[in-house]
Design a protein around this motif. Structure first.
Motif, mmCIF file in Angstrom:
data_model
loop_
_atom_site.group_PDB
_atom_site.id
_atom_site.type_symbol
_atom_site.label_atom_id
_atom_site.label_comp_id
_atom_site.label_asym_id
_atom_site.label_seq_id
_atom_site.Cartn_x
_atom_site.Cartn_y
_atom_site.Cartn_z
ATOM 1 N N ARG A 126 -6.247 20.125 -0.883
ATOM 2 C CA ARG A 126 -7.008 20.390 -0.778
ATOM 3 C C ARG A 126 -7.348 22.065 -1.255
ATOM 4 O O ARG A 126 -8.800 20.973 -2.756
ATOM 5 N N LEU A 127 -6.224 21.962 -2.346
ATOM 6 C CA LEU A 127 -6.479 22.232 -3.423
ATOM 7 C C LEU A 127 -6.432 22.114 -4.857
ATOM 8 O O LEU A 127 -7.061 22.047 -5.824
ATOM 9 N N PRO A 131 -12.715 21.373 -7.719
ATOM 10 C CA PRO A 131 -13.734 21.684 -9.326
ATOM 11 C C PRO A 131 -12.544 22.406 -10.497
ATOM 12 O O PRO A 131 -12.152 22.027 -11.477
ATOM 13 N N GLY A 132 -12.803 23.792 -9.505
ATOM 14 C CA GLY A 132 -12.092 25.306 -10.316
ATOM 15 C C GLY A 132 -10.693 25.023 -11.196
ATOM 16 O O GLY A 132 -10.464 25.048 -12.009
ATOM 17 N N TRP A 133 -9.505 24.013 -9.998
ATOM 18 C CA TRP A 133 -8.380 24.129 -10.276
ATOM 19 C C TRP A 133 -8.399 23.006 -10.979
ATOM 20 O O TRP A 133 -7.574 23.360 -11.916
ATOM 21 N N ILE A 134 -8.706 21.601 -10.884
ATOM 22 C CA ILE A 134 -9.353 20.725 -12.064
ATOM 23 C C ILE A 134 -9.177 21.419 -13.806
ATOM 24 O O ILE A 134 -8.264 20.643 -13.727
ATOM 25 N N ALA A 135 -10.371 22.408 -13.460
ATOM 26 C CA ALA A 135 -10.823 22.518 -14.761
ATOM 27 C C ALA A 135 -9.510 23.604 -14.725
ATOM 28 O O ALA A 135 -9.646 23.165 -16.107
ATOM 29 N N LEU A 136 -8.885 24.333 -14.204
ATOM 30 C CA LEU A 136 -7.821 24.633 -15.096
ATOM 31 C C LEU A 136 -6.782 24.984 -15.475
ATOM 32 O O LEU A 136 -5.811 24.889 -16.827
ATOM 33 N N TRP A 137 -6.739 23.085 -15.409
ATOM 34 C CA TRP A 137 -5.073 21.920 -15.952
ATOM 35 C C TRP A 137 -5.676 21.639 -17.044
ATOM 36 O O TRP A 137 -5.147 20.610 -17.165
ATOM 37 N N HIS A 158 -20.503 13.941 -14.237
ATOM 38 C CA HIS A 158 -19.735 14.558 -14.718
ATOM 39 C C HIS A 158 -18.393 14.622 -14.243
ATOM 40 O O HIS A 158 -18.291 14.485 -12.418
ATOM 41 N N GLN A 159 -17.325 13.865 -14.696
ATOM 42 C CA GLN A 159 -16.131 14.084 -14.087
ATOM 43 C C GLN A 159 -14.760 14.857 -13.728
ATOM 44 O O GLN A 159 -14.952 15.604 -14.687
ATOM 45 N N TRP A 160 -14.294 14.988 -13.173
ATOM 46 C CA TRP A 160 -13.053 15.701 -12.543
ATOM 47 C C TRP A 160 -11.649 14.944 -11.856
ATOM 48 O O TRP A 160 -12.168 14.698 -11.227
ATOM 49 N N TYR A 161 -11.124 14.997 -12.900
ATOM 50 C CA TYR A 161 -10.136 14.340 -12.508
ATOM 51 C C TYR A 161 -8.649 15.793 -12.184
ATOM 52 O O TYR A 161 -8.656 16.480 -12.885
ATOM 53 N N GLY A 162 -8.300 15.235 -10.940
ATOM 54 C CA GLY A 162 -6.888 16.080 -10.045
ATOM 55 C C GLY A 162 -5.514 14.311 -10.331
ATOM 56 O O GLY A 162 -6.160 14.151 -10.182
ATOM 57 N N ALA A 163 -4.986 15.186 -10.779
ATOM 58 C CA ALA A 163 -3.674 14.435 -10.083
ATOM 59 C C ALA A 163 -2.232 15.522 -9.125
ATOM 60 O O ALA A 163 -1.926 16.273 -9.138
ATOM 61 N N ARG A 164 -1.769 14.273 -8.202
ATOM 62 C CA ARG A 164 -1.149 14.780 -7.440
ATOM 63 C C ARG A 164 0.162 14.167 -7.631
ATOM 64 O O ARG A 164 1.139 14.869 -6.158
ATOM 65 N N ASP A 165 0.057 12.973 -7.690
ATOM 66 C CA ASP A 165 1.269 12.594 -7.716
ATOM 67 C C ASP A 165 1.781 11.092 -9.083
ATOM 68 O O ASP A 165 0.454 11.194 -9.553
#
Length: 225
Positions: A126-127, A131-137, A158-165
């Motif tokens: 969930r974290l 978007p706030g977490w993704i922007a932080l990284w 506007h694209q947001w890319y997080g990564a978990r693996d």
């Protein structure tokens, strides 16, 4: 083992919805200067499908997608010089991937999860999607991996890319019309399909992306899971 070919046509997302895409993104560089980015989506508003983005040493950007609907959606977000609708098939057996997208054939193998992969998996799902977490990284990702976590795209998206693996790609063979494109090398220079890129080192990232589609404007948010 997973095997996906072209998806049924006519399954375009409806305006006002937030369609979800679950799958993998792989980035691979070759000694010839050609870079390849594979998107392999096990679940999406279009059904299971895969697409391939290719940038040659001369900078020519090509999209290979399995239907007009998926081609239009991807080309509406990223920038290409040419778009082709072709059968795109992906087969995964353990750590071995086989991709057929005429005129391109790709085979690659992944290694064990490295320290980056282990760290990414420690982030709660969930974290990781926020978007706030993704922007932080974004800045650390650019410094450590050579890839951005968010940025503006086409049509007001506007694209947001997080990564978990993340798994490294340890070997790859890429052929174009039967001719080898050379040995596996880092994805350099960065691909120019849009604001996002792939990590410098060849790898596979598992991804979950949500796209908010509105009349006249679309915003893309995403996370890897």
């Amino acid at each position: 083992m997973l095997s996906h070919g072209p998806e049924p046509a006519g399954r375009t997302p409806s305006p006002g919805r937030s369609p979800r895409f679950d799958g993998w993104i792989a980035g691979i560089g070759t000694a010839s200067g050609t870079r390849v980015v594979l998107g392999h989506w096990a679940r999406s508003p279009f059904g299971p499908f895969s697409d391939v983005m290719v940038e040659g040493a001369d900078g020519w950007r090509l999209l290979l997608a399995p239907s007009r609907e998926t081609a239009d959606f991807v080309a509406g977000t990223y920038v290409f010089d040419e778009v082709r609708v072709v059968p795109v098939r992906v087969r995964i057996t353990g750590r071995h991937w086989t991709v057929s997208a005429p005129p391109l054939d790709l085979r690659f193998s992944t290694g064990r999860r490295n320290l980056t992969g282990l760290a990414l998996r420690a982030v709660p799902g969930r974290l990781a999607t926020r978007p706030g977490w993704i922007a932080l990284w974004d800045r650390p990702a650019r410094l450590l991996l050579g890839a951005r976590t968010h940025g503006s795209a086409r049509d007001g998206r506007h694209q947001w890319y997080g990564a978990r693996d993340l798994h490294p790609v340890v070997s790859a063979t890429v052929r174009h019309e039967g001719e080898s494109l050379g040995a596996l090398v880092p994805v350099e220079p960065p691909v120019r399909f849009g604001s996002g890129s792939t990590p410098r080192s060849p790898c596979v990232v598992r991804v979950t992306t949500r796209v908010a589609v509105e009349q006249g404007r679309s915003t893309t948010t995403g996370a890897a899971s």
